[in-house]
Design a protein around this motif. Sequence first.
Motif, short mmCIF file in Angstrom:
data_model
loop_
_atom_site.label_atom_id
_atom_site.label_comp_id
_atom_site.label_asym_id
_atom_site.label_seq_id
_atom_site.Cartn_x
_atom_site.Cartn_y
_atom_site.Cartn_z
N TYR A 105 63.52 -47.90 72.23
CA TYR A 105 64.51 -47.01 73.10
C TYR A 105 64.20 -45.66 72.43
O TYR A 105 64.68 -45.47 71.28
CB TYR A 105 65.66 -47.07 72.80
N GLY A 106 63.25 -44.77 73.09
CA GLY A 106 63.05 -43.52 72.78
C GLY A 106 61.68 -43.41 72.10
O GLY A 106 61.09 -44.17 71.43
N PHE A 107 61.09 -42.24 72.25
CA PHE A 107 59.65 -41.98 71.68
C PHE A 107 59.62 -42.34 70.08
O PHE A 107 58.71 -42.89 69.84
CB PHE A 107 59.10 -40.65 71.92
N ASP A 108 60.67 -41.95 69.23
CA ASP A 108 60.53 -42.04 68.03
C ASP A 108 60.33 -43.32 67.65
O ASP A 108 59.77 -43.80 66.61
CB ASP A 108 61.68 -41.14 67.25
N ALA A 109 61.33 -44.32 68.23
CA ALA A 109 61.22 -45.77 68.10
C ALA A 109 59.73 -46.40 68.44
O ALA A 109 59.38 -47.19 67.44
CB ALA A 109 62.39 -46.48 68.65
N ILE A 110 59.40 -45.81 69.53
CA ILE A 110 58.03 -46.32 70.06
C ILE A 110 57.04 -46.16 68.94
O ILE A 110 56.18 -46.95 68.51
CB ILE A 110 57.66 -45.83 71.42
N HIS A 111 56.89 -44.63 68.57
CA HIS A 111 55.98 -44.20 67.40
C HIS A 111 56.08 -45.02 66.17
O HIS A 111 55.06 -45.55 65.52
CB HIS A 111 56.27 -42.94 67.14
N ALA A 112 57.34 -45.45 65.73
CA ALA A 112 57.68 -46.18 64.52
C ALA A 112 56.89 -47.48 64.51
O ALA A 112 56.29 -48.20 63.72
CB ALA A 112 59.06 -46.23 64.14
N HIS A 113 57.17 -48.06 65.78
CA HIS A 113 56.60 -49.54 65.82
C HIS A 113 55.17 -49.31 66.05
O HIS A 113 54.33 -50.10 65.40
CB HIS A 113 57.09 -50.05 67.17
N ARG A 114 54.49 -48.34 66.48
CA ARG A 114 52.89 -48.26 66.60
C ARG A 114 52.51 -48.14 65.06
O ARG A 114 51.20 -48.68 64.67
CB ARG A 114 52.70 -46.91 67.34
N LEU A 115 52.96 -47.57 64.17
CA LEU A 115 52.85 -47.29 62.91
C LEU A 115 52.73 -48.57 62.06
O LEU A 115 52.04 -48.83 61.26
CB LEU A 115 53.57 -46.18 62.08
N ALA A 116 53.79 -49.42 62.38
CA ALA A 116 53.95 -50.58 61.78
C ALA A 116 52.85 -51.98 62.38
O ALA A 116 52.79 -52.97 61.55
CB ALA A 116 55.14 -51.18 61.91
N ARG A 117 52.43 -51.62 63.56
CA ARG A 117 51.63 -52.77 64.19
C ARG A 117 50.19 -52.91 63.55
O ARG A 117 49.66 -52.02 62.80
CB ARG A 117 51.50 -52.76 65.71
N THR A 118 49.62 -54.03 63.70
CA THR A 118 48.36 -54.22 63.22
C THR A 118 47.29 -53.70 64.11
O THR A 118 47.55 -53.56 65.42
CB THR A 118 47.94 -55.91 63.24
N THR A 119 46.05 -53.61 63.64
CA THR A 119 45.03 -52.77 64.26
C THR A 119 44.63 -53.48 65.32
O THR A 119 44.44 -54.88 65.46
CB THR A 119 43.92 -52.36 63.37
N GLY A 120 44.26 -52.96 66.59
CA GLY A 120 43.72 -53.36 67.64
C GLY A 120 44.62 -54.33 68.77
O GLY A 120 45.74 -54.55 68.29
N ALA A 121 44.25 -54.52 69.94
CA ALA A 121 45.01 -55.01 70.95
C ALA A 121 43.95 -56.41 71.15
O ALA A 121 43.66 -56.75 72.21
CB ALA A 121 44.73 -54.25 72.28
#
Length: 129
Positions: free
Chosen positions: A54-70
């Motif tokens: 919920y919100g750009f900041d939360a989406i960004h934080a999730h991206r920082l924590a995710r593993t590389t690649g789709a």
Amino acid sequence: MVDATLNIPEVVAEVSELFEAYEQALVDNDLARLDATFWDSPHTVRYAPGQRGYGFDAIHAHRLARTTGAGGKDQRIRLEVLTVGRDFATVNLEYTVRGRDATGVQSQTWVRFPDVGWKVVSAHVSTAS
């Protein structure tokens, strides 16, 4: 009066190109490009396995924590791009999930803002049996 013309060819092409760039950014884990795709607003929402952003900041934080690649997408089954007028679009993708007997689904709502251009304001990724 609002222009509700469906699928103006040049608008479909523009949104399709942005979607493909986003997909490549997922594969490359290009955080700057991924962030640039989404509207920088507390109103932006992204649902995904393990995420209720919920919100750009939360989406960004999730991206920082995710593993590389789709790595989850194997083959596309169906891609649907719908544009309404020149400033609103939805993109829906159905795909096979790599290494699993499952189908993935992804949806994005895009809005063209006068000051920042096309941005995803809402997105959802999940699996469907």
